[in-house]
Design a protein around this motif. Sequence first.
Motif: not given
Ligand SMILES: Nc1ncnc2c1ncn2[C@@H]1O[C@H](COP(=O)(O)OP(=O)(O)O)[C@@H](O)[C@H]1O
Lengths: 332, 249
Positions: B11, B14, B16, B35-42, B83
């Motif tokens: 992104f 960054l 992700a 941890p938070n922000g690890a990229g799991k949701t992505t 989530q």
């Molecule tokens: N649509 C997006 N645009 C920009 N940055 C994103 C977007 N989605 C996630 N991020 C960034 O990617 C990183 C991973 O996010 P995320 O996958 O939500 O982590 P997790 O689910 O592990 O907490 C974070 O730093 C988040 O800020």
Amino acid sequence: MSARDLFPILPVLLVLAVLPFLGLSGSLLNLLIFMMIVALAAQGWNVLGGYGGLASFGHAAFFGTGAYAAAILQTRYGVNAWAALVAGVVLGSLVGAFIGLLTFRSGLKGSYFALITLAFAEVLRIIANSSEITGGGAGIVVPIDYGFENLQLRDRRFFVLLAVICVGVGLVITRWLDRSKFGAYLIAIRENEDAARALGVNVMNVKLGAITLSAALTALAGVLYTQNFLFLDANVAYGPWISIEALFAAIVGGLGTMFGPLIGAVVLLGAGEITKEFSGGIPGFDLLVFGVILIITVAFAPNGLAGISLKSFRRKTRGHTARSSRDGGADA
Amino acid sequence: MLEIDRLSKRFSGLVAVDDVSLRVEHGSITGLIGPNGAGKTTLFAMSAGFVPVDAGNVRFEGATVTSMPPHERTRLGMVRTFQIVQPFAGLSVRENIAVGAYLRTPDRADALAEAETVGNRLGLGPMLDFAASSLTVAGRKRLELARALATRPRLLLLDEVLAGLNPTEIRDILPVIRSIRDDGVTIFMIEHIMQAVMNLCETVYVLNEGKLIAEGAPAIVCGERPVIEAYLGQGAAARLRAEGGQPHA
Ligand SMILES: Nc1ncnc2c1ncn2[C@@H]1O[C@H](COP(=O)(O)OP(=O)(O)O)[C@@H](O)[C@H]1O
Ligand SMILES: [Mg+2]
């Protein structure tokens, strides 16, 4: 959808169908016809704006296309009026599908979608105002030739009947939305597009279907307009008035409800007519009245006039249910 | 069941998700922690088709689905939850679940019946006619799960369905998740609550700053030094050892 699902529609249609034969004056008959035409346009608006949450400011694009198609095909190409009616509805739907393809593909929603539809209608108005085939600024006249086969009815009462039947089609289609998978998907998209997509909804296709259906109904209203008044110009066909009245009627009557657009059209045009009597016909005064009614409805009956009756009915029958607590449902 | 092959997502600068490969075995409950922000949701979003991948491939039951739109993946049998719960707020609980059920039937009565069955199974029975917006957090999480289940998936991607629940609510829902798996639905879940991960998952993958840093049985993985440090910070593993404490994340 079963036959039982249509039961609530029948008494309403029956009343509307009997009404013109109770000795109404000519001007009341004309008002009734006009109410039905606006109700039909509003029913179209409700499919997209009420059920799909895609509010348009440009339903004139569909209304005008239906109206002009009917007029032009009859006068310039000698097409039979009934065939012209079908062609008008088809062409209006195609304009809808075209606008849908352009806007939904780029993900336009909310006010952007509303403004783009307004722009389309305005472009069509300008084109119609200056091109030869539409009769330009002078407009287009459909010669009087009374007869059922020409869709021209000398007896106004029968034209009311025809318009009521068309509104009945709108009611059945709306009822179908309440009862079908397509309708459920459309509402799901309105409530939360991503969640719908995750559950397997083809969002693009459902939206395209909705705008096409919506345009078809509003185009049918346009055809009726042509057959009733036998005269059209660009400001009537593609002017913002019909976009506004369709939208107002749907909102005042109740978004996403079956009877909402009909109730809204009757109330708005009825109130407009009454104030016209008192105001001595100051131009634009009816719009002012519409605005006031809209504000009052939004303030006191956020679910529209149909919502009021629905609400009290549900409260009586089932207690706390989903739709009656809908006002507080915007958060997530 | 699900094979993720060298998946990456960036992104604007960054990274992700960074070159992640993993497998979810048929019939398993597999965890994804970090941890938070690890990229799991992505990673989930790419698996389900909500976010286009920058590089890599996603295969579902042997078929490459990398560029398939989300609704088609759901039809194939892979469904995700969010989530941040995404209810159809204005609709009743029953109608919410029915939207999922409509994937396998065009008939309204069938869809509503299925919604009732699934709703009852997830303990939403008494709430079926309430507005989704009137549900508590726990109720909304159950609804999220119920809707997904109503699509009759073969693979469920659960994104922190336990977050925000109190211990009693978690205790109540763990057996439900296990019973879903016992019915033949493979589960891939992101979870923060380690107790639940230990309890449910056979295998976990650990993601940190977009990279896969560990995989294996949860009890073993959680004792690994990089995992502890990812959660607790640099040198945490060494400190724990020095203090003679048992590392548990
Ligand atoms: N649509 C997006 N645009 C920009 N940055 C994103 C977007 N989605 C996630 N991020 C960034 O990617 C990183 C991973 O996010 P995320 O996958 O939500 O982590 P997790 O689910 O592990 O907490 C974070 O730093 C988040 O800020
Ligand atoms: Mg996350």
